[in-house]
Design a protein around this motif. Structure first.
Motif, short mmCIF file in Angstrom:
data_model
loop_
_atom_site.label_atom_id
_atom_site.label_comp_id
_atom_site.label_asym_id
_atom_site.label_seq_id
_atom_site.Cartn_x
_atom_site.Cartn_y
_atom_site.Cartn_z
N TYR A 117 0.86 -1.18 0.00
CA TYR A 117 0.00 0.00 0.00
C TYR A 117 0.90 1.24 0.00
N ASN A 118 1.18 1.75 -1.20
CA ASN A 118 2.12 2.86 -1.32
C ASN A 118 1.49 4.22 -1.07
N HIS A 119 0.19 4.29 -1.05
CA HIS A 119 -0.53 5.52 -0.76
C HIS A 119 -1.49 5.23 0.40
N SER A 120 -1.26 5.87 1.53
CA SER A 120 -2.10 5.61 2.69
C SER A 120 -2.16 6.84 3.58
N PHE A 121 -3.18 6.90 4.40
CA PHE A 121 -3.29 7.98 5.37
C PHE A 121 -4.10 7.50 6.57
N VAL A 122 -3.95 8.22 7.67
CA VAL A 122 -4.65 7.90 8.90
C VAL A 122 -5.54 9.09 9.25
N LEU A 123 -6.82 8.80 9.46
CA LEU A 123 -7.78 9.83 9.85
C LEU A 123 -8.31 9.50 11.23
N VAL A 124 -8.54 10.51 12.05
CA VAL A 124 -9.12 10.31 13.37
C VAL A 124 -10.36 11.20 13.50
N PRO A 125 -11.36 10.72 14.26
CA PRO A 125 -12.58 11.52 14.40
C PRO A 125 -12.40 12.65 15.43
N ASP A 126 -13.21 13.70 15.26
CA ASP A 126 -13.23 14.75 16.27
C ASP A 126 -14.02 14.26 17.50
N GLU A 127 -14.10 15.10 18.53
CA GLU A 127 -14.75 14.68 19.77
C GLU A 127 -16.23 14.36 19.59
N GLU A 128 -16.86 14.99 18.59
CA GLU A 128 -18.30 14.81 18.37
C GLU A 128 -18.61 13.73 17.33
N ASP A 129 -17.59 13.07 16.80
CA ASP A 129 -17.75 12.05 15.76
C ASP A 129 -18.51 12.58 14.54
N LYS A 130 -18.22 13.82 14.15
CA LYS A 130 -18.87 14.42 12.98
C LYS A 130 -17.90 14.59 11.82
N ARG A 131 -16.60 14.71 12.12
CA ARG A 131 -15.60 14.94 11.09
C ARG A 131 -14.37 14.06 11.36
N LEU A 132 -13.65 13.76 10.28
CA LEU A 132 -12.38 13.03 10.39
C LEU A 132 -11.26 14.00 10.00
N PHE A 133 -10.14 13.92 10.70
CA PHE A 133 -8.99 14.76 10.41
C PHE A 133 -7.79 13.87 10.07
N THR A 134 -7.05 14.25 9.04
CA THR A 134 -5.86 13.51 8.64
C THR A 134 -4.72 13.85 9.59
N VAL A 135 -4.14 12.82 10.21
CA VAL A 135 -3.03 13.04 11.13
C VAL A 135 -1.71 12.50 10.58
N ALA A 136 -1.77 11.68 9.52
CA ALA A 136 -0.55 11.16 8.91
C ALA A 136 -0.88 10.68 7.50
N SER A 137 0.08 10.83 6.59
CA SER A 137 -0.12 10.31 5.22
C SER A 137 1.22 9.95 4.61
N ARG A 138 1.16 9.12 3.56
CA ARG A 138 2.37 8.67 2.88
C ARG A 138 2.03 8.39 1.42
N GLY A 139 2.94 8.82 0.52
CA GLY A 139 2.81 8.49 -0.89
C GLY A 139 2.06 9.50 -1.73
N PHE A 140 1.58 10.58 -1.13
CA PHE A 140 0.84 11.60 -1.87
C PHE A 140 1.75 12.82 -2.08
N PRO A 141 1.53 13.59 -3.18
CA PRO A 141 2.38 14.76 -3.43
C PRO A 141 2.34 15.76 -2.28
N ASP A 142 1.15 16.01 -1.73
CA ASP A 142 1.00 16.88 -0.57
C ASP A 142 0.66 16.00 0.62
N SER A 143 1.11 16.38 1.80
CA SER A 143 0.93 15.51 2.96
C SER A 143 -0.53 15.32 3.32
N GLY A 144 -1.35 16.34 3.18
CA GLY A 144 -2.76 16.22 3.54
C GLY A 144 -3.02 16.32 5.03
N ILE A 145 -1.98 16.41 5.83
CA ILE A 145 -2.17 16.48 7.28
C ILE A 145 -2.98 17.73 7.61
#
Length: 168
Positions: A117-145
């Motif tokens: 898996y050469n392109h991957s990222f990790v998303l975590v939910p906010d406290e209200e479980d309404k949105r996900l935020f990218t906290v880490a990524s790999r393999g993309f031109p921009d980090s997306g964090i």
């Protein structure tokens, strides 16, 4: 821009989606078609499948420069992944991590080196479980964090709402 229109021909937009199960891709496709209704119409649907994540049948990373099956030397093709050995190595690597940044970096590196898996990222939910935020990524031109997505919206948001993984 409000009221701006532009002449178009069929196939002006491409929606590519992939998933670990056909039913998940089907559900996502229905969502996309529904979201685009009134704005665009489906002109052509092409179904296909990937082989060993992002590789073609020759074992090379998919792309236009791949050799044909007859021209591809057998020794260059990727052998089958040994997932248990990779999982064991990943576990050992994660056990040495002392902080979250090291854990996330090691996880994404291992997804690439052990499982392809050469392109991957990790998303975590906010406290209200309404949105996900990218906290880490790999393999993309921009980090997306720091990027975010609403749970239940778009491919990633729908997968999160259904608690379903997405594998490309």
């Amino acid at each position: 821009v409000e009221g701006f229109t532009m002449p178009a021909t069929q196939h002006d937009a491409l929606v590519w989606m992939s998933g670990s199960a056909y039913d998940m891709v089907f559900d996502m496709a229905r969502t996309v078609i529904q979201d685009l209704s009134g704005k665009a119409t489906l002109q052509e649907e092409t179904t296909s499948w990937s082989y060993r994540h992002d590789r073609d049948l020759t074992g090379f990373v998919d792309g236009s420069e791949n050799p044909t099956l007859l021209d591809a030397p057998a020794e260059d093709a990727q052998p089958g992944a040994d997932y248990l050995r990779g999982l064991d190595a990943l576990t050992e690597r994660l056990a040495t991590c002392n902080d979250l940044d090291a854990l996330l970096t090691a996880s994404l590196e291992a997804l690439s080196s052990f499982f392809g898996y050469n392109h991957s990222f990790v998303l975590v939910p906010d406290e209200e479980d309404k949105r996900l935020f990218t906290v880490a990524s790999r393999g993309f031109p921009d980090s997306g964090i720091g990027s975010e997505v609403a749970i239940g919206k778009g491919i990633i948001g729908v997968a999160a709402a259904q608690r379903s993984p997405i594998a490309f």
